[in-house]
Design a protein around this motif. Structure first.
Motif, mmCIF file in Angstrom:
data_model
loop_
_atom_site.group_PDB
_atom_site.id
_atom_site.type_symbol
_atom_site.label_atom_id
_atom_site.label_comp_id
_atom_site.label_asym_id
_atom_site.label_seq_id
_atom_site.Cartn_x
_atom_site.Cartn_y
_atom_site.Cartn_z
ATOM 1 N N ALA A 23 0.852 -1.194 0.000
ATOM 2 C CA ALA A 23 0.000 0.000 0.000
ATOM 3 C C ALA A 23 0.882 1.235 0.000
ATOM 4 O O ALA A 23 1.830 1.321 0.775
ATOM 5 N N ILE A 24 0.585 2.173 -0.883
ATOM 6 C CA ILE A 24 1.347 3.434 -0.914
ATOM 7 C C ILE A 24 0.361 4.585 -0.805
ATOM 8 O O ILE A 24 -0.498 4.763 -1.676
ATOM 9 N N ASP A 25 0.472 5.342 0.269
ATOM 10 C CA ASP A 25 -0.394 6.499 0.461
ATOM 11 C C ASP A 25 0.450 7.765 0.526
ATOM 12 O O ASP A 25 1.655 7.712 0.747
ATOM 13 N N GLY A 26 -0.222 8.898 0.370
ATOM 14 C CA GLY A 26 0.472 10.178 0.505
ATOM 15 C C GLY A 26 -0.237 11.265 -0.268
ATOM 16 O O GLY A 26 -1.160 10.982 -1.044
ATOM 17 N N PRO A 27 0.186 12.509 -0.048
ATOM 18 C CA PRO A 27 -0.490 13.641 -0.692
ATOM 19 C C PRO A 27 -0.172 13.746 -2.187
ATOM 20 O O PRO A 27 0.701 13.028 -2.693
ATOM 21 N N ALA A 28 -0.864 14.647 -2.840
ATOM 22 C CA ALA A 28 -0.723 14.841 -4.296
ATOM 23 C C ALA A 28 0.708 15.231 -4.660
ATOM 24 O O ALA A 28 1.328 16.049 -3.986
ATOM 25 N N GLY A 29 1.216 14.609 -5.707
ATOM 26 C CA GLY A 29 2.514 14.998 -6.249
ATOM 27 C C GLY A 29 3.707 14.494 -5.446
ATOM 28 O O GLY A 29 4.831 14.949 -5.648
ATOM 29 N N ALA A 30 3.488 13.525 -4.550
ATOM 30 C CA ALA A 30 4.598 13.028 -3.722
ATOM 31 C C ALA A 30 5.462 12.014 -4.468
ATOM 32 O O ALA A 30 6.539 11.653 -4.009
ATOM 33 N N GLY A 31 4.990 11.533 -5.616
ATOM 34 C CA GLY A 31 5.748 10.556 -6.396
ATOM 35 C C GLY A 31 5.220 9.138 -6.220
ATOM 36 O O GLY A 31 5.930 8.162 -6.493
ATOM 37 N N LYS A 32 3.984 9.009 -5.778
ATOM 38 C CA LYS A 32 3.413 7.675 -5.502
ATOM 39 C C LYS A 32 3.380 6.794 -6.751
ATOM 40 O O LYS A 32 3.708 5.625 -6.703
ATOM 41 N N SER A 33 2.958 7.382 -7.886
ATOM 42 C CA SER A 33 2.810 6.549 -9.094
ATOM 43 C C SER A 33 4.153 6.023 -9.569
ATOM 44 O O SER A 33 4.275 4.849 -9.948
ATOM 45 N N THR A 34 5.168 6.876 -9.540
ATOM 46 C CA THR A 34 6.507 6.452 -9.983
ATOM 47 C C THR A 34 6.998 5.318 -9.082
ATOM 48 O O THR A 34 7.491 4.287 -9.560
ATOM 49 N N LEU A 35 6.825 5.496 -7.763
ATOM 50 C CA LEU A 35 7.283 4.480 -6.820
ATOM 51 C C LEU A 35 6.473 3.188 -6.980
ATOM 52 O O LEU A 35 7.036 2.096 -7.018
ATOM 53 N N ALA A 36 5.164 3.333 -7.110
ATOM 54 C CA ALA A 36 4.306 2.143 -7.234
ATOM 55 C C ALA A 36 4.687 1.339 -8.474
ATOM 56 O O ALA A 36 4.756 0.106 -8.445
ATOM 57 N N ARG A 37 4.955 2.050 -9.564
ATOM 58 C CA ARG A 37 5.334 1.379 -10.814
ATOM 59 C C ARG A 37 6.630 0.583 -10.614
ATOM 60 O O ARG A 37 6.729 -0.576 -11.029
ATOM 61 N N SER A 38 7.621 1.198 -9.966
ATOM 62 C CA SER A 38 8.920 0.510 -9.779
ATOM 63 C C SER A 38 8.776 -0.685 -8.851
ATOM 64 O O SER A 38 9.359 -1.743 -9.094
ATOM 65 N N ILE A 39 8.015 -0.520 -7.767
ATOM 66 C CA ILE A 39 7.868 -1.646 -6.832
ATOM 67 C C ILE A 39 7.130 -2.792 -7.523
ATOM 68 O O ILE A 39 7.490 -3.962 -7.390
ATOM 69 N N ALA A 40 6.095 -2.438 -8.271
ATOM 70 C CA ALA A 40 5.308 -3.467 -8.953
ATOM 71 C C ALA A 40 6.203 -4.250 -9.906
ATOM 72 O O ALA A 40 6.161 -5.491 -9.957
ATOM 73 N N GLU A 41 7.041 -3.523 -10.623
ATOM 74 C CA GLU A 41 7.947 -4.177 -11.568
ATOM 75 C C GLU A 41 8.917 -5.094 -10.821
ATOM 76 O O GLU A 41 9.139 -6.248 -11.196
ATOM 77 N N HIS A 42 9.448 -4.559 -9.718
ATOM 78 C CA HIS A 42 10.419 -5.319 -8.930
ATOM 79 C C HIS A 42 9.813 -6.615 -8.384
ATOM 80 O O HIS A 42 10.469 -7.648 -8.337
ATOM 81 N N LEU A 43 8.567 -6.549 -7.937
ATOM 82 C CA LEU A 43 7.944 -7.722 -7.302
ATOM 83 C C LEU A 43 7.131 -8.565 -8.286
ATOM 84 O O LEU A 43 6.570 -9.589 -7.912
ATOM 85 N N GLY A 44 7.034 -8.105 -9.530
ATOM 86 C CA GLY A 44 6.243 -8.849 -10.514
ATOM 87 C C GLY A 44 4.754 -8.797 -10.205
ATOM 88 O O GLY A 44 4.019 -9.773 -10.413
ATOM 89 N N LEU A 223 13.221 4.373 -4.185
ATOM 90 C CA LEU A 223 12.986 2.946 -4.428
ATOM 91 C C LEU A 223 13.950 2.105 -3.598
ATOM 92 O O LEU A 223 13.558 1.120 -2.974
ATOM 93 N N GLU A 224 15.221 2.521 -3.583
ATOM 94 C CA GLU A 224 16.221 1.772 -2.823
ATOM 95 C C GLU A 224 15.833 1.663 -1.349
ATOM 96 O O GLU A 224 15.936 0.602 -0.745
ATOM 97 N N GLU A 225 15.357 2.778 -0.795
ATOM 98 C CA GLU A 225 14.952 2.746 0.614
ATOM 99 C C GLU A 225 13.784 1.779 0.820
ATOM 100 O O GLU A 225 13.772 0.992 1.765
ATOM 101 N N VAL A 226 12.824 1.821 -0.107
ATOM 102 C CA VAL A 226 11.660 0.929 0.055
ATOM 103 C C VAL A 226 12.094 -0.531 -0.077
ATOM 104 O O VAL A 226 11.639 -1.394 0.679
ATOM 105 N N LEU A 227 12.998 -0.792 -1.001
ATOM 106 C CA LEU A 227 13.426 -2.189 -1.196
ATOM 107 C C LEU A 227 14.097 -2.748 0.052
ATOM 108 O O LEU A 227 14.030 -3.941 0.329
ATOM 109 N N GLU A 228 14.696 -1.857 0.847
ATOM 110 C CA GLU A 228 15.304 -2.317 2.099
ATOM 111 C C GLU A 228 14.258 -2.826 3.082
ATOM 112 O O GLU A 228 14.552 -3.579 3.990
#
Ligand code: CDP
Length: 230
Positions: A23-44, A223-228
């Motif tokens: 789950a990724i929450d946060g205010p407008a323009g925080a970069g949620k979509s970019t992060l969600a896309r990378s995590i999704a790709e990383h985890l398949g 992304l690196e921080e989240v992957l940790e």
């Protein structure tokens, strides 16, 4: 709030396996979509942008000429809308990827999203989306708190209002920064003060969420921080 010092607990995920629900929450323009896309790709996994769902309802209500203060009429739109949200967004069979991201929809969406009947319909579709896939990366405002409280990893992503406005201005070429900053601030205010599933402040997020401030950091660092935490 969970800081950066300890490993997050996992909910319902056997040790050694990657989480199936993020789950990724946060205010407008925080970069949620970019992060969600990378995590999704990383985890398949697949990604669901729940903001696009509320935008689609707002867009459809505007096109139909419905008064946004007419709660039951807007709720009717939400229940009847045929919606597909992926990299492209279709509304009632037509591509709406770009038209749901205009200043008109920006200005309308928070009012529509504050409608409890609209939220009930969208939350039920979001849970069905996850159930149908057995997992996914879901981004929004209330994902870790309301929609998927058992998510294996919850991220609350934020950034300074200034930086969020700059990022949004880069995405929306041709719109001036002061207007964008004003619109974001208004949306933040509406989203965090509504009665129904408000966006929490960073100090007030679920105990089991990792709070990440992306101010001054690029997408790879975040992304690196989240992957940790995975
Ligand atoms: O992309 P941006 O950060 O501008 O916002 P968004 O994620 O597209 O969300 C648009 C609007 O939908 C938000 O300002 C909220 O009013 C609403 N929203 C919500 O209420 N709950 C969610 N889970 C997602 C979005």
């Amino acid at each position: 709030m969970r800081g950066g010092s300890s490993r997050p607990e996992r909910h319902g995920t056997p040790d050694g396996q990657s989480p199936r629900v993020v789950a990724i929450d946060g205010p407008a323009g925080a970069g949620k979509s970019t992060l969600a896309r990378s995590i999704a790709e990383h985890l398949g996994l697949e990604r669901l942008d729940t903001g696009a769902m509320y935008r689609a309802v707002a867009y459809s209500a505007l096109v139909k000429g419905i008064d946004l203060d007419d709660g039951p009429a807007v709720a009717e739109v939400a229940r009847g809308i045929e919606l597909h949200v992926g990299e492209r967004v279709t509304v009632d069979g037509k591509d709406a990827t770009d038209v749901i991201r205009t200043p008109e929809v920006d200005a309308a969406v928070s009012v529509v999203a504050a409608n409890p009947e609209v939220r009930a319909e969208m939350v039920s579709r979001q849970r069905a989306w996850i159930a149908g896939r057995g997992g996914g990366v879901v981004e929004g405002r209330d994902i870790g708190t309301v929609v998927l409280p058992d998510a294996a990893l919850k991220v609350y992503l934020t950034a300074s209002p200034d930086e969020r406005a700059h990022r949004r201005a880069l995405e929306r070429k041709g719109y001036d920064l002061p207007a964008i900053a004003k619109a974001l601030a208004l949306r933040d205010q509406l989203d965090s003060t509504r009665a129904s599933s408000p966006l929490p402040s960073p100090d007030d997020v679920a105990d089991d969420a990792v709070v990440i401030d992306s101010t001054g950091r690029d997408a790879d660092e975040v992304l690196e921080e989240v992957l940790e935490w995975l």
